[in-house]
Design a protein around this motif. Structure first.
Motif, mmCIF file in Angstrom:
data_model
loop_
_atom_site.group_PDB
_atom_site.id
_atom_site.type_symbol
_atom_site.label_atom_id
_atom_site.label_comp_id
_atom_site.label_asym_id
_atom_site.label_seq_id
_atom_site.Cartn_x
_atom_site.Cartn_y
_atom_site.Cartn_z
ATOM 1 N N THR A 78 -18.299 31.667 -2.012
ATOM 2 C CA THR A 78 -17.691 30.412 -1.539
ATOM 3 C C THR A 78 -18.683 29.605 -0.714
ATOM 4 N N VAL A 79 -19.331 30.272 0.237
ATOM 5 C CA VAL A 79 -20.282 29.571 1.102
ATOM 6 C C VAL A 79 -21.473 29.044 0.296
ATOM 7 N N SER A 80 -22.014 29.881 -0.592
ATOM 8 C CA SER A 80 -23.201 29.466 -1.353
ATOM 9 C C SER A 80 -22.876 28.321 -2.302
ATOM 10 N N MET A 81 -21.735 28.402 -2.981
ATOM 11 C CA MET A 81 -21.356 27.315 -3.882
ATOM 12 C C MET A 81 -21.047 26.042 -3.114
ATOM 13 N N GLY A 82 -20.390 26.169 -1.966
ATOM 14 C CA GLY A 82 -20.106 24.987 -1.147
ATOM 15 C C GLY A 82 -21.392 24.320 -0.680
ATOM 16 N N ILE A 83 -22.345 25.131 -0.208
ATOM 17 C CA ILE A 83 -23.628 24.569 0.233
ATOM 18 C C ILE A 83 -24.368 23.926 -0.933
ATOM 19 N N ALA A 84 -24.346 24.585 -2.107
ATOM 20 C CA ALA A 84 -25.065 24.039 -3.269
ATOM 21 C C ALA A 84 -24.483 22.694 -3.691
ATOM 22 N N LEU A 85 -23.147 22.605 -3.756
ATOM 23 C CA LEU A 85 -22.515 21.355 -4.214
ATOM 24 C C LEU A 85 -22.727 20.221 -3.212
ATOM 25 N N GLY A 92 -29.384 14.865 -3.376
ATOM 26 C CA GLY A 92 -29.698 14.068 -4.554
ATOM 27 C C GLY A 92 -29.586 12.584 -4.276
ATOM 28 N N THR A 93 -28.547 12.203 -3.537
ATOM 29 C CA THR A 93 -28.370 10.787 -3.197
ATOM 30 C C THR A 93 -29.523 10.283 -2.336
ATOM 31 N N LEU A 94 -29.915 11.080 -1.340
ATOM 32 C CA LEU A 94 -31.014 10.649 -0.466
ATOM 33 C C LEU A 94 -32.351 10.644 -1.205
ATOM 34 N N ALA A 95 -32.554 11.585 -2.127
ATOM 35 C CA ALA A 95 -33.791 11.589 -2.920
ATOM 36 C C ALA A 95 -33.886 10.330 -3.761
ATOM 37 N N PHE A 96 -32.757 9.930 -4.374
ATOM 38 C CA PHE A 96 -32.734 8.686 -5.139
ATOM 39 C C PHE A 96 -33.000 7.490 -4.228
ATOM 40 N N GLY A 97 -32.364 7.477 -3.064
ATOM 41 C CA GLY A 97 -32.542 6.357 -2.144
ATOM 42 C C GLY A 97 -33.977 6.215 -1.674
ATOM 43 N N VAL A 98 -34.608 7.319 -1.320
ATOM 44 C CA VAL A 98 -35.980 7.273 -0.807
ATOM 45 C C VAL A 98 -36.970 6.917 -1.916
ATOM 46 N N ALA A 99 -36.767 7.474 -3.121
ATOM 47 C CA ALA A 99 -37.747 7.286 -4.195
ATOM 48 C C ALA A 99 -37.554 5.999 -4.975
ATOM 49 N N ARG A 100 -36.321 5.507 -5.094
ATOM 50 C CA ARG A 100 -36.069 4.423 -6.044
ATOM 51 C C ARG A 100 -35.453 3.179 -5.447
ATOM 52 N N THR A 101 -35.108 3.157 -4.162
ATOM 53 C CA THR A 101 -34.490 1.978 -3.576
ATOM 54 C C THR A 101 -35.263 1.534 -2.339
ATOM 55 N N GLN A 102 -34.807 0.458 -1.738
ATOM 56 C CA GLN A 102 -35.442 -0.065 -0.532
ATOM 57 C C GLN A 102 -34.624 0.283 0.708
ATOM 58 N N THR A 167 -23.176 24.551 8.962
ATOM 59 C CA THR A 167 -24.317 25.041 9.736
ATOM 60 C C THR A 167 -25.565 25.196 8.883
ATOM 61 N N ALA A 168 -25.383 25.695 7.653
ATOM 62 C CA ALA A 168 -26.527 25.938 6.775
ATOM 63 C C ALA A 168 -26.832 24.761 5.862
ATOM 64 N N LEU A 169 -26.025 23.703 5.924
ATOM 65 C CA LEU A 169 -26.188 22.590 4.993
ATOM 66 C C LEU A 169 -27.531 21.865 5.123
ATOM 67 N N PRO A 170 -28.070 21.634 6.328
ATOM 68 C CA PRO A 170 -29.360 20.908 6.414
ATOM 69 C C PRO A 170 -30.469 21.561 5.601
ATOM 70 N N ASN A 171 -30.528 22.893 5.582
ATOM 71 C CA ASN A 171 -31.559 23.571 4.790
ATOM 72 C C ASN A 171 -31.336 23.346 3.295
ATOM 73 N N GLY A 172 -30.077 23.473 2.857
ATOM 74 C CA GLY A 172 -29.773 23.280 1.441
ATOM 75 C C GLY A 172 -30.074 21.865 0.976
ATOM 76 N N LEU A 223 -29.402 25.292 -7.517
ATOM 77 C CA LEU A 223 -29.482 26.746 -7.629
ATOM 78 C C LEU A 223 -30.407 27.344 -6.572
ATOM 79 N N LEU A 224 -31.437 26.599 -6.185
ATOM 80 C CA LEU A 224 -32.298 27.068 -5.105
ATOM 81 C C LEU A 224 -31.507 27.120 -3.795
ATOM 82 N N ALA A 225 -30.705 26.086 -3.553
ATOM 83 C CA ALA A 225 -29.856 26.086 -2.355
ATOM 84 C C ALA A 225 -28.842 27.231 -2.418
#
Length: 575
Positions: A78-85, A92-102, A167-172, A223-225
């Motif tokens: 439960t914890v691992s799937m919650g962190i992964a999702l 993913g949203t922040l990666a798109f924002g940093v790489a492709r938007t202003q 608690t573990a979300l920032p790393n994921g 899956l890494l997360a």
């Protein structure tokens, strides 16, 4: 050309027979070393899980009939799937924002991601407990005062499954971000422009073009997360959450090795499944190629009001991953008593004086530094030898050596530590007398961080044309002299970076150290956990945590400067 089949120039002082011996010697040493370090512990886990005064499946039956262990398995999933999702959604949203938007705050977001990744998980857990603890957490105290709530506990409670996920979300999030941001940067914007010319909106182009092409990177990051969350030990232990890593340690404390072995097998099995899914997801990589021989200029796209939403999300992440937990810990570290609150006479630097004058803490710091330095040095040497054998020779079975070197990525530190306990308590390894000494901690650290050394050295070696080494041999240089004078200098920046990275990760290592520590072998992380658990107080533990964070951050900054000046820094490489 390789060590084994290169041509021999007239007048060369290096005979073919001598070259073959060099290659086989390196391959043999690397194989024996990795078998002892990695294959043997894995074998010990498997054998122990089927052994109880003879071969039996009773251990697995006991595991399946234990409500506590089944609940630990369910909690881990439960914890691992919650962190992964959630990590996929936010990262993913922040990666798109940093790489492709202003969007704004790009530098702040990148910095927060790196710091979250190098921050020991238990330090973030300490920060969130100080903020959202049900009784004296700063957020709860503030909320009760602001809304005049009558209760003395809550309304927030970090000691829950959802609290563990947060608690573990920032790393994921950091894992997903660092996986997806380069993929977004390497995507040709002409693909999205073509969709816009066909009448698609900006959102429609992202949904129909960008997201499908990013599917492998999304799955890899998630899956890494998932895998790293399965392996974490510090946060669930501090929050009192029953997960598999905690169950393994509890079984060891009760000397129930068979049950600990089955729990370790289940944990390793879940990690292996996650890694296999990731490998299968990229088996048709040609479907997702967006970078070809035709050059393109990276451009950002206009997402309208979404730019402001992305900026707000980036700022919120930086606050929650960096400012809030470490700010809370810094505040607590400067208090005489956390319970007395923000009163004038409650501020002090005495907690830091305790940290820097306590002999037990000093011994723990020196032991961690010694283990980290030894681990980093041996991991780098192992990485060079294995990478050279795999990439520069035609030694039969070198692909097996390659797989063996990355196997620890699927083995959580707690499971690995359990295997070492069993192995070094029984004949013949018990004759070495490693158990209960710093030597067994060193073995565990080496096994855990060998994949980093091998992968980083392989990445650097792939960038060097073999012709440079062949030129050295043409001028009669021997194999060792060629490696020493040509190969090592060319990959030196990567070697230095890998050494510092392993050192940074090894200093606060907890999941293996907590199982393998013995009398007189407290490390930084186990000493900190002991202080946090009641031996020294939360304020002293906070001062210890802040000092550790500054140390780890400074070391990473040094690594970044070294690699940036050498032109080799392309992002944090963990494997």
């Amino acid at each position: 050309m390789t060590l084994f089949f290169r041509p021999t120039e007239p007048g060369s002082s290096t005979s073919p027979a001598r070259s073959v011996n060099w290659g086989y010697a390196a391959g043999g040493i690397a194989t024996i070393w990795l078998v002892l370090l990695i294959a043997m512990p894995v074998g010990v886990i498997i054998i122990t899980s089927f052994y109880n005064e003879g071969f039996t499946l009773a251990n697995y039956r006991d595991f399946a009939s234990s409500a506590s262990l089944l609940r630990a398995t369910a909690n881990s999933l439960t914890v691992s799937m919650g962190i992964a999702l959630l990590s996929l959604l936010i990262g993913g949203t922040l990666a798109f924002g940093v790489a492709r938007t202003q969007m704004r705050f790009k530098t702040l977001v990148r910095t927060a991601m790196i710091i979250a990744l190098i921050s020991p998980e238990f330090l973030l857990a300490m920060g969130y407990i100080l903020l959202a603890g049900p009784n004296a957490g700063y957020f709860n105290v503030a909320l009760r005062a602001f809304f005049s709530l009558p209760q003395t506990s809550g309304p927030l409670n970090v000691f829950t499954l959802f609290g563990l996920i947060l608690t573990a979300l920032p790393n994921g999030v950091a894992y997903v971000f660092l996986t997806m941001a380069p993929a977004f940067s390497n995507m040709d914007p002409a693909l999205e422009e073509a969709a816009r010319m066909k009448g698609a909106t900006a959102f429609g182009a992202v949904r129909d073009i960008t997201v499908p092409l990013m599917r492998p990177a999304m799955l890899s990051g998630a899956l890494l997360a998932f895998a790293t969350s399965l392996a974490m030990f510090g946060p669930p232990q501090m929050l009192g959450i029953n997960v598999l890593t905690v169950a393994i340690r509890n079984a060891l404390i009760n000397l129930d090795f068979s049950l600990a072995a089955v729990a370790a097998i289940v944990l390793v099995g879940l990690s292996v499944v996650a890694l296999l899914i990731q490998r299968l997801s990229v088996r048709h990589g040609e479907r997702y190629r967006t970078l070809g021989g035709k050059s393109f200029r990276a451009r950002t796209i206009d997402v309208g009001a979404g730019t402001h939403a992305l900026s707000a999300l980036g700022l919120f992440y930086a606050l929650m991953a960096l400012v809030v937990p470490y700010g809370g810990m810094l505040t607590a570290s400067l208090m005489k008593s956390i319970g007395n609150g923000f009163t004038a006479g409650n501020w002090t630097v005495e907690n830091y004086v305790v940290i820097f004058t306590d002999h037990a803490i000093f011994r723990a710091v020196m032991l961690s530094f010694s283990l980290a330095a030894a681990s980093a040095t041996i991991v780098v040497l192992t990485g060079i030898v294995v990478a050279y054998v795999v990439l520069r020779t035609r030694l039969p079975g070198r692909s097996i050596l390659d797989y063996l070197s990355v196997m620890p990525l699927a083995i959580p530190g707690t499971a690995l530590a359990f295997a070492l306990v069993v192995a070094y308590l029984n004949w013949p390894l018990n004759l070495l007398g490693f158990y209960g000494t710093p030597a067994i901690l060193l073995v565990a650290y080496l096994a855990r961080y060998v994949p980093i050394g091998v992968r980083n050295c392989q990445s650097s070696l792939l960038q060097i044309a073999a012709e440079l080494e062949e030129a050295s041999r043409v001028f009669s240089a021997g194999e060792f002299k060629t490696v020493w004078n040509i190969t090592i200098p060319l990959i030196l920046p990567s070697i230095i970076y890998t050494w510092i990275l392993v050192f940074i990760l090894a200093v606060p290592e907890l999941s293996s150290s907590i199982v393998l520590r013995g009398f007189g072998t407290q490390t930084v992380s186990t000493a900190l956990l002991g202080i946090w658990s009641g031996n020294g107080g939360l304020a002293v533990a906070s001062a210890f945590g802040i000092s550790l964070f500054i140390l780890v951050g400074s070391l990473f900054g040094a690594a970044a400067i070294i690699l940036k000046r050498s032109g080799k820094l392309k992002g944090l490489q963990l494997g």
